[in-house]
Design a protein around this motif. Structure first.
Motif, PDB file in Angstrom:
ATOM      1  N   GLU A  62       4.003 -20.600 -11.796  1.00  0.00           N
ATOM      2  CA  GLU A  62       4.240 -21.793 -12.620  1.00  0.00           C
ATOM      3  C   GLU A  62       3.933 -21.450 -14.084  1.00  0.00           C
ATOM      4  O   GLU A  62       3.160 -20.539 -14.353  1.00  0.00           O
ATOM      5  N   PRO A  63       4.519 -22.211 -15.039  1.00  0.00           N
ATOM      6  CA  PRO A  63       4.334 -21.856 -16.457  1.00  0.00           C
ATOM      7  C   PRO A  63       2.866 -21.842 -16.910  1.00  0.00           C
ATOM      8  O   PRO A  63       2.532 -21.138 -17.849  1.00  0.00           O
ATOM      9  N   ASP A  64       2.010 -22.625 -16.249  1.00  0.00           N
ATOM     10  CA  ASP A  64       0.614 -22.651 -16.696  1.00  0.00           C
ATOM     11  C   ASP A  64      -0.262 -21.691 -15.897  1.00  0.00           C
ATOM     12  O   ASP A  64      -1.485 -21.714 -16.016  1.00  0.00           O
ATOM     13  N   GLU A  65       0.351 -20.844 -15.066  1.00  0.00           N
ATOM     14  CA  GLU A  65      -0.439 -19.947 -14.216  1.00  0.00           C
ATOM     15  C   GLU A  65      -0.522 -18.544 -14.797  1.00  0.00           C
ATOM     16  O   GLU A  65       0.476 -17.978 -15.249  1.00  0.00           O
ATOM     17  N   LEU A  66      -1.732 -17.994 -14.721  1.00  0.00           N
ATOM     18  CA  LEU A  66      -2.001 -16.652 -15.216  1.00  0.00           C
ATOM     19  C   LEU A  66      -2.244 -15.721 -14.026  1.00  0.00           C
ATOM     20  O   LEU A  66      -3.037 -16.033 -13.144  1.00  0.00           O
ATOM     21  N   VAL A  67      -1.542 -14.598 -14.000  1.00  0.00           N
ATOM     22  CA  VAL A  67      -1.852 -13.575 -12.992  1.00  0.00           C
ATOM     23  C   VAL A  67      -3.152 -12.907 -13.424  1.00  0.00           C
ATOM     24  O   VAL A  67      -3.248 -12.434 -14.565  1.00  0.00           O
ATOM     25  N   THR A  68      -4.142 -12.901 -12.555  1.00  0.00           N
ATOM     26  CA  THR A  68      -5.431 -12.346 -12.961  1.00  0.00           C
ATOM     27  C   THR A  68      -5.790 -11.055 -12.210  1.00  0.00           C
ATOM     28  O   THR A  68      -6.296 -10.115 -12.795  1.00  0.00           O
ATOM     29  N   TRP A  69      -5.501 -11.015 -10.912  1.00  0.00           N
ATOM     30  CA  TRP A  69      -5.870  -9.834 -10.109  1.00  0.00           C
ATOM     31  C   TRP A  69      -4.761  -9.536  -9.112  1.00  0.00           C
ATOM     32  O   TRP A  69      -4.058 -10.446  -8.669  1.00  0.00           O
ATOM     33  N   ILE A  70      -4.672  -8.285  -8.732  1.00  0.00           N
ATOM     34  CA  ILE A  70      -3.743  -7.894  -7.677  1.00  0.00           C
ATOM     35  C   ILE A  70      -4.506  -7.018  -6.684  1.00  0.00           C
ATOM     36  O   ILE A  70      -5.180  -6.065  -7.086  1.00  0.00           O
ATOM     37  N   ARG A  71      -4.403  -7.400  -5.410  1.00  0.00           N
ATOM     38  CA  ARG A  71      -5.089  -6.615  -4.380  1.00  0.00           C
ATOM     39  C   ARG A  71      -4.057  -5.811  -3.589  1.00  0.00           C
ATOM     40  O   ARG A  71      -3.207  -6.382  -2.908  1.00  0.00           O
ATOM     41  N   PHE A  72      -4.137  -4.496  -3.742  1.00  0.00           N
ATOM     42  CA  PHE A  72      -3.232  -3.601  -3.020  1.00  0.00           C
ATOM     43  C   PHE A  72      -3.938  -3.061  -1.790  1.00  0.00           C
ATOM     44  O   PHE A  72      -4.954  -2.377  -1.921  1.00  0.00           O
ATOM     45  N   PRO A  73      -3.392  -3.324  -0.576  1.00  0.00           N
ATOM     46  CA  PRO A  73      -3.989  -2.680   0.590  1.00  0.00           C
ATOM     47  C   PRO A  73      -3.742  -1.175   0.512  1.00  0.00           C
ATOM     48  O   PRO A  73      -2.677  -0.743   0.074  1.00  0.00           O
ATOM     49  N   THR A  74      -4.727  -0.373   0.896  1.00  0.00           N
ATOM     50  CA  THR A  74      -4.498   1.073   0.951  1.00  0.00           C
ATOM     51  C   THR A  74      -3.772   1.390   2.257  1.00  0.00           C
ATOM     52  O   THR A  74      -3.671   0.534   3.145  1.00  0.00           O
ATOM     53  N   LEU A  75      -3.249   2.612   2.372  1.00  0.00           N
ATOM     54  CA  LEU A  75      -2.464   2.963   3.553  1.00  0.00           C
ATOM     55  C   LEU A  75      -3.369   3.479   4.661  1.00  0.00           C
ATOM     56  O   LEU A  75      -4.406   4.080   4.386  1.00  0.00           O
ATOM     57  N   PRO A  76      -2.986   3.252   5.937  1.00  0.00           N
ATOM     58  CA  PRO A  76      -3.754   3.842   7.026  1.00  0.00           C
ATOM     59  C   PRO A  76      -3.775   5.371   6.875  1.00  0.00           C
ATOM     60  O   PRO A  76      -2.838   5.946   6.323  1.00  0.00           O
ATOM     61  N   ALA A  77      -4.835   6.008   7.378  1.00  0.00           N
ATOM     62  CA  ALA A  77      -5.008   7.447   7.169  1.00  0.00           C
ATOM     63  C   ALA A  77      -3.844   8.252   7.732  1.00  0.00           C
ATOM     64  O   ALA A  77      -3.488   9.303   7.204  1.00  0.00           O
ATOM     65  N   ASP A  78      -3.227   7.757   8.810  1.00  0.00           N
ATOM     66  CA  ASP A  78      -2.161   8.552   9.428  1.00  0.00           C
ATOM     67  C   ASP A  78      -0.773   8.180   8.917  1.00  0.00           C
ATOM     68  O   ASP A  78       0.243   8.587   9.473  1.00  0.00           O
ATOM     69  N   ALA A  79      -0.707   7.414   7.833  1.00  0.00           N
ATOM     70  CA  ALA A  79       0.600   7.037   7.289  1.00  0.00           C
ATOM     71  C   ALA A  79       1.047   8.056   6.244  1.00  0.00           C
ATOM     72  O   ALA A  79       0.230   8.648   5.551  1.00  0.00           O
ATOM     73  N   GLY A  80       2.350   8.256   6.150  1.00  0.00           N
ATOM     74  CA  GLY A  80       2.901   9.082   5.076  1.00  0.00           C
ATOM     75  C   GLY A  80       3.751   8.204   4.178  1.00  0.00           C
ATOM     76  O   GLY A  80       4.328   7.220   4.628  1.00  0.00           O
ATOM     77  N   TRP A  81       3.808   8.545   2.894  1.00  0.00           N
ATOM     78  CA  TRP A  81       4.642   7.743   2.002  1.00  0.00           C
ATOM     79  C   TRP A  81       5.598   8.660   1.255  1.00  0.00           C
ATOM     80  O   TRP A  81       5.350   9.857   1.089  1.00  0.00           O
ATOM     81  N   GLY A  82       6.687   8.083   0.806  1.00  0.00           N
ATOM     82  CA  GLY A  82       7.664   8.850   0.038  1.00  0.00           C
ATOM     83  C   GLY A  82       8.258   7.988  -1.051  1.00  0.00           C
ATOM     84  O   GLY A  82       8.357   6.772  -0.910  1.00  0.00           O
ATOM     85  N   PHE A  83       8.619   8.622  -2.151  1.00  0.00           N
ATOM     86  CA  PHE A  83       9.168   7.902  -3.298  1.00  0.00           C
ATOM     87  C   PHE A  83      10.328   8.704  -3.876  1.00  0.00           C
ATOM     88  O   PHE A  83      10.250   9.925  -3.949  1.00  0.00           O
ATOM     89  N   THR A  84      11.389   8.026  -4.239  1.00  0.00           N
ATOM     90  CA  THR A  84      12.449   8.674  -5.027  1.00  0.00           C
ATOM     91  C   THR A  84      13.022   7.648  -5.967  1.00  0.00           C
ATOM     92  O   THR A  84      13.133   6.472  -5.618  1.00  0.00           O
TER      93      THR A  84
END
Ligand SMILES: Cc1cc2nc3c(=O)[nH]c(=O)nc-3n(C[C@@H](O)[C@H](O)[C@H](O)COP(=O)(O)OP(=O)(O)OC[C@H]3O[C@@H](n4cnc5c(N)ncnc54)[C@H](O)[C@@H]3O)c2cc1C
Ligand code: FES
Ligand code: FES
Lengths: 168, 287
Positions: B162-184
């Motif tokens: 909403e116009p009067d709302e401020l984003v203050t924090w973002i919580r990123f879950p970390t990945l499970p130890a056995d997960a792999g990730w890829g980016f392109t």
């Protein structure tokens, strides 16, 4: 609309000025302080020629308001020469390697390179190309600037790379 | 190429910022300014007032919580890219940040600004949506609300905010130890906004079958586009399954995307992100 009092340090000198809130840092430096070494090309963050250091970190002065940097310490290309006005290390390296032609982009390269050198990390050519990718040059073809950066951020040649007699 | 006249306020606290936002809904929050000032220079935006939150140190912090990183909205992209904590606990976030613009842009542009701006080609909203990060938002009227990133992005430059709302924090879950990730990502030049890009996360079972494979595409539709490869669950994660999967998964976009070229680039990015994620997951399983 509103005028703002800004109080900041530029190249070691403190300034207090009243400016319109919409004034960019680039226009403040060039028009209010007469520091025209900072160049304006695109005015939307793409070309890099307006890059300055704000509290030691590079920033686009076209995408910053003078009001935002009140209280900060700014260094422009004019503040990166030696105290007697002769070219600084980064400027000399750029000149020596043919990294300068018309000079429009040069202030941005000098500032970006100064930040890289200050980080003190040894970088390979790929990392240097990536780090300088935010500075557009229409003349040199970049090889000179890259060569200068390789020299400035590569392994320290120690005394082997020096022909001066310093006595140490 | 100069902004129109404006008023400017620099609140000293989040509470002060929220009061100004409540009293002037035409005002705009100014964080890093790397998107807002560019559009103001073109006069594509003409807010009456800027509320400069850039110096609110309280929102420039990061906390290593159990299973997640809690990051203040004002953390800049360059700090996300280089912070040893982020690189260790959530390497795809450092990788996402590294691909934004150039160093001077990343020194100023902020996590919260990128999330609120919601550019469909932006890396951070895409990763937030893939990991279903929690977006903490504050306002005077409604207090604190928490949005799920997977639902937060509604359209190009449009979110649930909403116009009067401020984003203050973002919580990123970390990945499970056995997960792999890829980016392109594919961009015309380094630092440009992507033509298309993808993140993928692959989790394998002990006998190297797919437990879960999911991805997000950005630069492709008007928001981060999420893909869950349910039909592959239980299959052996052979390197050659991804191209076929990517082509099939993207079939429904053929008519909505302008140009066959962009579609092919996006399908290639999606396949490669999955390939890398699966290879990383296999490599992790060896350790
Ligand atoms: C040359 C160039 C290249 C770029 N390349 C990329 C790229 O490849 N990928 C990419 O993702 N981005 C890219 N960007 C944009 C990115 O750098 C911006 O940082 C980001 O989109 C916005 O962050 P900001 O902090 O600068 O926000 P600002 O520009 O200050 O604000 C953007 C919008 O978000 C709102 N806002 C900001 N913070 C908040 C908050 N906390 N709460 C509520 N609303 C808020 C503002 O009111 C405004 O509407 C590029 C920018 C430039 C200039
Ligand atoms: S004038 Fe600022 S980046 Fe081009
Ligand atoms: S020297 Fe002319 S633009 Fe670089």
């Amino acid at each position: 609309m509103s005028d703002i009092v800004v109080d900041l340090e530029v190249n070691g000198v403190r300034y207090e000025r009243t400016v319109p809130a919409r004034l960019s840092l680039a226009d403040f430096l060039r028009d209010s302080l007469g520091l025209t070494g900072t160049h304006l090309g695109c005015e939307h963050g793409v070309c890099g020629s307006c890059t300055v250091l704000v509290d030691g970190r590079s920033a686009r002065s076209c995408l910053l308001l003078a009001a935002q940097v009140s209280g900060a310490t700014v260094r422009t290309v004019e503040g990166l020469a030696e105290s007697d006005g002769s070219p600084g290390t980064v400027q000399s390296a750029l000149a020596r390697h043919g990294g300068i032609q018309c000079g429009f982009c040069t202030p941005g390269f000098v500032v970006a390179l100064t930040e890289l050198v200050a980080e003190g990390k040894e970088l390979d050519e790929e990392e240097i190309r990536e780090a300088l990718s935010g500075n557009i040059c229409r003349c040199t073809g970049y090889h000179g600037a890259i060569a200068a950066a390789v020299e400035l951020t590569g392994p320290d040649p120690g005394c082997a790379g020096c022909d001066q007699e310093c006595g140490s | 190429m100069k902004p129109a006249a404006i008023d400017y306020a620099r609140p000293a606290s989040v509470a002060d910022a929220l009061s100004i936002m409540e009293s002037d809904v035409e005002a705009k929050v100014l964080a890093g300014g790397q998107s807002l000032l560019a559009v103001m220079n073109f006069r594509l935006a003409r807010p009456t007032q800027l509320i400069d939150i850039g110096s609110l140190a309280e929102l420039n912090r990061i906390f290593d919580d159990d299973g997640s990183l809690l990051i203040g909205a004002l953390r800049c992209h360059r700090d996300l890219e280089t912070d040893p904590l982020v690189r260790d606990r959530l390497p795809p976030l450092a990788e996402a940040a590294r691909h934004i613009g150039h160093i001077a842009i990343r020194n100023r542009g902020t996590l919260g600004g990128s999330i609120a701006h919601a550019d469909p080609a932006a890396e951070l909203p895409a990763l937030a949506a893939l990991l279903d990060a929690e977006i903490y938002v504050d306002s005077r009227q409604r207090g604190r609300r928490v949005y799920h990133a997977a639902e937060f992005f509604e359209a190009r430059y449009t979110t649930l905010l909403e116009p009067d709302e401020l984003v203050t924090w973002i919580r990123f879950p970390t990945l499970p130890a056995d997960a792999g990730w890829g980016f392109t990502e594919a961009a015309r030049r380094h630092g440009d906004f992507a033509i298309a890009g993808a993140f993928a996360v692959v989790e394998l079972t002990g006998d190297r079958r797919l437990r879960r494979a999911r991805a997000v595409l950005f630069g492709v539709t008007d928001r981060p586009w999420l893909i869950e490869a349910v039909e592959l669950t239980g299959r052996v994660a052979a390197p050659d399954i991804w191209r076929e999967f990517a082509t099939a998964a993207m079939a429904e976009l053929v008519d909505t995307m302008e140009g066959a070229y962009r579609w092919r680039v996006a399908a290639g990015c999606l396949a490669r992100a999955f390939e890398r994620a699966a290879a990383n997951a296999r490599a992790g399983a060896h350790e």
